[in-house]
Design a protein around this motif. Structure first.
Motif, PDB file in Angstrom:
ATOM      1  N   LYS A 173      -7.375  -5.100   0.125  1.00 52.34           N
ATOM      2  CA  LYS A 173      -6.721  -5.896   1.054  1.00 52.34           C
ATOM      3  C   LYS A 173      -7.383  -6.811   1.577  1.00 52.34           C
ATOM      4  CE  LYS A 173      -3.750  -2.048   2.733  1.00 52.34           C
ATOM      5  NZ  LYS A 173      -3.358  -1.218   4.010  1.00 52.34           N
ATOM      6  N   VAL A 174      -7.050  -8.080   2.182  1.00 46.63           N
ATOM      7  CA  VAL A 174      -7.851  -8.918   3.051  1.00 46.63           C
ATOM      8  C   VAL A 174      -7.959  -8.223   4.415  1.00 46.63           C
ATOM      9  CG1 VAL A 174      -7.767 -11.219   4.171  1.00 46.63           C
ATOM     10  CG2 VAL A 174      -6.935 -10.927   1.902  1.00 46.63           C
ATOM     11  N   LYS A 175      -9.564  -8.168   4.850  1.00 49.15           N
ATOM     12  CA  LYS A 175      -9.652  -7.633   6.017  1.00 49.15           C
ATOM     13  C   LYS A 175      -9.153  -8.379   7.326  1.00 49.15           C
ATOM     14  CE  LYS A 175     -14.134  -5.004   5.022  1.00 49.15           C
ATOM     15  NZ  LYS A 175     -15.690  -4.931   5.321  1.00 49.15           N
ATOM     16  N   ALA A 176      -9.134  -9.310   7.242  1.00 56.16           N
ATOM     17  CA  ALA A 176      -8.727 -10.342   8.326  1.00 56.16           C
ATOM     18  C   ALA A 176      -6.953 -10.217   8.500  1.00 56.16           C
ATOM     19  CB  ALA A 176      -8.939 -11.711   8.356  1.00 56.16           C
ATOM     20  N   THR A 177      -6.343  -9.811   7.668  1.00 58.70           N
ATOM     21  CA  THR A 177      -4.792  -9.614   7.848  1.00 58.70           C
ATOM     22  C   THR A 177      -4.097  -8.590   7.313  1.00 58.70           C
ATOM     23  OG1 THR A 177      -4.465 -10.772   5.461  1.00 58.70           O
ATOM     24  CG2 THR A 177      -4.640 -12.370   7.457  1.00 58.70           C
ATOM     25  N   ASP A 178      -5.038  -7.519   6.750  1.00 58.15           N
ATOM     26  CA  ASP A 178      -4.626  -6.433   6.155  1.00 58.15           C
ATOM     27  C   ASP A 178      -3.616  -6.700   5.027  1.00 58.15           C
ATOM     28  OD1 ASP A 178      -4.843  -3.748   6.324  1.00 58.15           O
ATOM     29  OD2 ASP A 178      -3.004  -3.470   7.013  1.00 58.15           O
ATOM     30  N   GLN A 179      -3.381  -7.858   4.347  1.00 56.13           N
ATOM     31  CA  GLN A 179      -2.557  -8.122   3.393  1.00 56.13           C
ATOM     32  C   GLN A 179      -3.153  -7.398   2.149  1.00 56.13           C
ATOM     33  OE1 GLN A 179      -1.857 -12.256   3.386  1.00 56.13           O
ATOM     34  NE2 GLN A 179      -0.210 -12.387   4.716  1.00 56.13           N
ATOM     35  N   VAL A 180      -2.136  -7.038   1.239  1.00 58.81           N
ATOM     36  CA  VAL A 180      -2.513  -6.349  -0.014  1.00 58.81           C
ATOM     37  C   VAL A 180      -2.934  -7.590  -1.046  1.00 58.81           C
ATOM     38  CG1 VAL A 180      -1.795  -5.072  -1.847  1.00 58.81           C
ATOM     39  CG2 VAL A 180      -1.142  -4.203   0.240  1.00 58.81           C
ATOM     40  N   VAL A 181      -3.953  -7.521  -1.595  1.00 63.39           N
ATOM     41  CA  VAL A 181      -4.145  -8.446  -2.625  1.00 63.39           C
ATOM     42  C   VAL A 181      -3.676  -7.856  -3.980  1.00 63.39           C
ATOM     43  CG1 VAL A 181      -6.122  -9.518  -3.773  1.00 63.39           C
ATOM     44  CG2 VAL A 181      -6.109  -9.564  -1.384  1.00 63.39           C
ATOM     45  N   TYR A 182      -4.424  -6.478  -4.322  1.00 64.18           N
ATOM     46  CA  TYR A 182      -4.154  -5.852  -5.464  1.00 64.18           C
ATOM     47  C   TYR A 182      -3.899  -4.409  -5.244  1.00 64.18           C
ATOM     48  CZ  TYR A 182      -6.529  -9.439  -8.465  1.00 64.18           C
ATOM     49  OH  TYR A 182      -6.858 -10.726  -9.048  1.00 64.18           O
ATOM     50  N   SER A 208       0.920  -1.123  -0.027  1.00 61.72           N
ATOM     51  CA  SER A 208      -0.109  -0.152   0.079  1.00 61.72           C
ATOM     52  C   SER A 208       0.798   1.294  -0.243  1.00 61.72           C
ATOM     53  CB  SER A 208      -0.958   0.055   0.974  1.00 61.72           C
ATOM     54  OG  SER A 208      -0.043  -0.151   2.602  1.00 61.72           O
ATOM     55  N   GLU A 209       2.135   1.344   0.341  1.00 64.02           N
ATOM     56  CA  GLU A 209       2.968   2.340   0.382  1.00 64.02           C
ATOM     57  C   GLU A 209       3.521   2.707  -1.070  1.00 64.02           C
ATOM     58  OE1 GLU A 209       3.836   4.163   3.275  1.00 64.02           O
ATOM     59  OE2 GLU A 209       2.089   2.762   4.037  1.00 64.02           O
ATOM     60  N   GLN A 240       5.779 -11.913  -0.437  1.00 63.22           N
ATOM     61  CA  GLN A 240       6.736 -11.139  -0.148  1.00 63.22           C
ATOM     62  C   GLN A 240       6.755  -9.772  -0.797  1.00 63.22           C
ATOM     63  OE1 GLN A 240      11.078 -12.357  -0.330  1.00 63.22           O
ATOM     64  NE2 GLN A 240      10.430 -14.593  -0.545  1.00 63.22           N
ATOM     65  N   ILE A 241       6.386  -9.765  -2.075  1.00 59.62           N
ATOM     66  CA  ILE A 241       6.245  -8.278  -2.667  1.00 59.62           C
ATOM     67  C   ILE A 241       5.034  -7.660  -2.365  1.00 59.62           C
ATOM     68  CG2 ILE A 241       7.952  -9.299  -4.387  1.00 59.62           C
ATOM     69  CD1 ILE A 241       5.692  -9.076  -6.404  1.00 59.62           C
ATOM     70  N   GLU A 242       3.910  -8.026  -1.935  1.00 60.46           N
ATOM     71  CA  GLU A 242       2.901  -7.560  -1.643  1.00 60.46           C
ATOM     72  C   GLU A 242       1.849  -6.964  -2.748  1.00 60.46           C
ATOM     73  OE1 GLU A 242       2.606  -5.154   2.186  1.00 60.46           O
ATOM     74  OE2 GLU A 242       4.750  -5.686   2.516  1.00 60.46           O
ATOM     75  N   GLN A 243       1.758  -8.073  -3.617  1.00 56.83           N
ATOM     76  CA  GLN A 243       1.196  -7.677  -4.716  1.00 56.83           C
ATOM     77  C   GLN A 243       0.680  -8.895  -5.736  1.00 56.83           C
ATOM     78  OE1 GLN A 243      -0.510  -5.742  -6.616  1.00 56.83           O
ATOM     79  NE2 GLN A 243       0.856  -4.491  -7.880  1.00 56.83           N
ATOM     80  N   LEU A 244      -0.513  -8.660  -6.186  1.00 58.47           N
ATOM     81  CA  LEU A 244      -1.252  -9.894  -6.995  1.00 58.47           C
ATOM     82  C   LEU A 244      -1.258 -11.097  -6.173  1.00 58.47           C
ATOM     83  CD1 LEU A 244       0.594  -9.759 -10.366  1.00 58.47           C
ATOM     84  CD2 LEU A 244      -1.408  -8.700  -9.705  1.00 58.47           C
TER      85      LEU A 244
END
Length: 289
Positions: free
Chosen positions: A166-175, A47-48, A127-131
């Motif tokens: 982002k996934v709400k449960a983990t705050d991981q970026v999806v796209y 997200s940054e 790792q790269i927080e994308q796709l």
């Protein structure tokens, strides 16, 4: 175990970049304005990335809470083969006012090809927080956030509209994507163009619009070669040059109202002609219509 996944992920990403450099077609950036997009020169996106890119390009960031969409004007897609006036008004509203909606999502993987895709996602994408596509429906059982962000020039003009999920449960970026339109040279009609920044490059997905008889709307990335709608993996060689691969990933995104007038999306991925993944979205209004 985590250290092994991290090292393996670095090796996979390095291998993909080498594959594109060795086998990709060399093109000058100035010769492919319909294809090129924002480049990331770091190992992570997340997200940054929007903040870093905005600072680099002297753009301001505006997080949109309502009435802003992925497309400022859906009519930008109008052509002799796609009459935007016949599209279901609810579907059109979603694209022009995406910030007014929230998302629930389910996923289903198919076939042996999904094994390789899941390995790639669990190592490189995380790792790269994308796709970072959901590996199971449990991953998104609490829903997915949907944030529309505009990057604007000093005169207030929108340079890019971005969609962060982002996934709400983990705050991981999806796209972490950038959305605009373009006209690919072999197709010759307006398409939706989406960028996903990656280390030393990006993915560009170009999707042609198709109107269905019921007023629903499909975006389709099917094509045959460079210059068609499709899925492009791009590596930035230097400021003036890119290497590109036309990857045999095909996507169909179908946005429609169901029988109960609930807005939904079926998003299907195929690889080498085989069904790979289906995402189903329920699109919820945040505000009364």
């Amino acid at each position: 175990m985590n250290w092994f996944k991290n090292v393996f992920g670095i090796f996979l990403e390095w291998s993909i970049q080498r594959w594109i450099l060795w086998t990709g077609k060399k093109i000058k950036v100035k010769d492919a304005p319909w294809l090129v997009g924002p480049v990331n020169f770091e190992t992570k996106i997340g997200s940054e990335f929007y903040k870093k890119y905005a600072a680099r390009e002297n753009l301001s960031i505006h997080e949109c809470t309502e009435d802003k969409g992925l497309l400022d004007d859906f009519n930008a897609l109008h052509s002799e083969s796609f009459d935007t006036n016949k599209v279901d008004p609810d579907v059109l509203e979603f694209y022009e006012k995406t910030a007014n909606f929230s998302l629930d999502v389910w996923s289903q993987w198919y076939g042996v090809m999904s094994i390789g895709a899941k390995i790639l996602i669990s190592t490189v994408s995380k790792q790269i927080e994308q796709l970072n596509l959901p590996l199971s429906s449990l991953d998104t059982s609490q829903g997915m956030t949907s944030q529309v962000i505009q990057l604007r020039r000093e005169n207030g003009e929108v340079a890019y509209t971005c969609w962060l999920r982002k996934v709400k449960a983990t705050d991981q970026v999806v796209y972490a994507g950038f959305y605009t339109t373009c006209t690919p040279p072999r197709y010759g009609k307006p398409c939706v163009k989406v960028f996903f920044p990656l280390p030393r490059g990006y993915v560009t997905v170009i999707l042609r619009p198709q109107l269905e008889a019921d007023g629903s709307f499909k975006l389709i990335s099917y094509g045959k070669k460079i210059g068609d709608p499709g899925y492009y993996r791009i590596h930035q060689v230097d400021e003036e040059t890119i290497k590109i691969k036309y990857v045999p990933i095909k996507e169909v995104i179908h946005v429609y109202n169901d029988e109960e007038k609930v807005l939904r999306t079926d998003h299907e991925f195929r690889f080498l002609g085989m069904k790979l993944l289906k995402l189903h979205y329920k699109i919820n209004r945040k505000y009364p219509k």
